[in-house]
Scaffold this motif. Sequence first.
Motif, PDB file in Angstrom:
ATOM      1  N   LYS A 158      -3.314  -6.853  10.479  1.00  4.00           N
ATOM      2  CA  LYS A 158      -1.948  -7.489  10.570  1.00  4.00           C
ATOM      3  C   LYS A 158      -1.988  -8.965  10.151  1.00  4.00           C
ATOM      4  O   LYS A 158      -3.033  -9.545  10.208  1.00  4.00           O
ATOM      5  CB  LYS A 158      -1.468  -7.350  12.141  1.00  4.00           C
ATOM      6  CG  LYS A 158       0.036  -7.147  12.406  1.00  4.00           C
ATOM      7  CD  LYS A 158       0.294  -6.834  13.817  1.00  4.00           C
ATOM      8  CE  LYS A 158       1.844  -6.681  14.002  1.00  4.00           C
ATOM      9  NZ  LYS A 158       2.411  -8.028  13.772  1.00  4.00           N
TER      10      LYS A 158
ATOM     11  N   TRP B 160      -0.812  -3.063   8.161  1.00  6.55           N
ATOM     12  CA  TRP B 160       0.401  -2.924   8.978  1.00  6.55           C
ATOM     13  C   TRP B 160       1.584  -3.172   8.339  1.00  6.55           C
ATOM     14  O   TRP B 160       1.782  -4.206   7.637  1.00  6.55           O
ATOM     15  CB  TRP B 160       0.199  -3.364  10.398  1.00  6.55           C
ATOM     16  CG  TRP B 160       1.539  -3.237  11.105  1.00  6.55           C
ATOM     17  CD1 TRP B 160       2.760  -3.959  11.475  1.00  6.55           C
ATOM     18  CD2 TRP B 160       1.971  -1.864  11.890  1.00  6.55           C
ATOM     19  NE1 TRP B 160       3.724  -3.142  12.142  1.00  6.55           N
ATOM     20  CE2 TRP B 160       3.118  -1.938  12.610  1.00  6.55           C
ATOM     21  CE3 TRP B 160       1.180  -0.860  12.132  1.00  6.55           C
ATOM     22  CZ2 TRP B 160       3.774  -1.018  13.194  1.00  6.55           C
ATOM     23  CZ3 TRP B 160       1.549   0.390  12.664  1.00  6.55           C
ATOM     24  CH2 TRP B 160       2.967   0.046  13.322  1.00  6.55           C
ATOM     25  N   GLY B 161       2.738  -2.124   8.262  1.00  5.76           N
ATOM     26  CA  GLY B 161       3.949  -2.329   7.602  1.00  5.76           C
ATOM     27  C   GLY B 161       3.904  -1.907   6.184  1.00  5.76           C
ATOM     28  O   GLY B 161       4.832  -1.880   5.329  1.00  5.76           O
ATOM     29  N   GLN B 162       2.462  -1.301   5.618  1.00  8.82           N
ATOM     30  CA  GLN B 162       2.575  -0.991   4.287  1.00  8.82           C
ATOM     31  C   GLN B 162       1.999   0.691   4.342  1.00  8.82           C
ATOM     32  O   GLN B 162       1.796   1.276   3.031  1.00  8.82           O
ATOM     33  CB  GLN B 162       1.507  -1.677   3.408  1.00  8.82           C
ATOM     34  CG  GLN B 162       2.130  -3.146   3.283  1.00  8.82           C
ATOM     35  CD  GLN B 162       1.364  -3.822   2.292  1.00  8.82           C
ATOM     36  OE1 GLN B 162       0.236  -3.617   1.591  1.00  8.82           O
ATOM     37  NE2 GLN B 162       1.458  -5.223   2.506  1.00  8.82           N
TER      38      GLN B 162
END
Length: 321
Positions: A58, A295-297
Amino acid sequence: MKKASLFFLVALSLFVGCGREDKPVATPTEKSDLPLYRTEGARLLKNECEWEFRGTNKMSVFGVDFSEPAAWGMDIVRECIDMRLTTDEMLQAIVDEARRFGLVVILTAFWWDNDALPGGKTPYPQCQLLGAVPSQDPRFNAVQARRRQIAALFKNQSDVWFGVWNEPYDWRKETTADAEQWLKDARLMVDNIRSVGADNIIVLCGNAMGQGHEPFLEKGAELLAGRKNIVFDIHAYRTYWDVPRTEIEKRLKALKESNIAPVIIGEFAANGDHPYLPIMDACRSTRTTLLAWLWGQYKEPFKSKYKSYCREPRNSGCSNG
């Protein structure tokens, strides 16, 4: 090799807590005189129980929010830290918010003077630490000095671990650092943290930009002589880990059976663009801690598969979870 996609991230604020009601954050409950999280041989322990974490990498310097990782069932995050620009206040905000959701945090040295952060002047990828021989890098002493400050800040808070240097050494096996160089650098970086009296878990990559696990077997026992609370970190990407599940299990079992230190896979999948199913299966069968990048991808179908993986029952024999 993976690339950290910094450029799609929007403008950030280092004062993440603004506008949110401040609430006291409790430190984890210890159930004995020993730290809540510690190592014993190749075992990674939560209280007295061998623990298997599942989590994510992250970049909370761009926004602190752990509610969704926690909802996925994650219990560990590996944070990308700029060793020049990430302030004590920002580090504390990250740890406090993760702690609210019961997540262990690995504060890992990723960048130096990243121009994506306020005040940074070094563009990507030059701001990254990866690929370097740590003790020969011109930033080494400054990184070590900052690491001592961070170690003192979170000294003996066992839910805060220290990742000393992200993906060191050349990625090619034929030109990467040998095990002797790895041992030399590992001793310097571990002892640097211990010099301030911090017994927190320390997380070490191998060679070949984290994909090489051989130095753990060749020189890990020498490193652990007189030292404790060290975890070995493998980054399982296509270059050296696109192999059958049986081979991954064989490597992980050899590390466990060496009884030197616990091993985790601190990065894998690279959003789903690298092999992941054999790695997940091998980690499940060997009860190896696993963290995905980034995280987020995450892309489908990896996103759904890893979400389900994180939500699977584990540590079911533990009464202190």
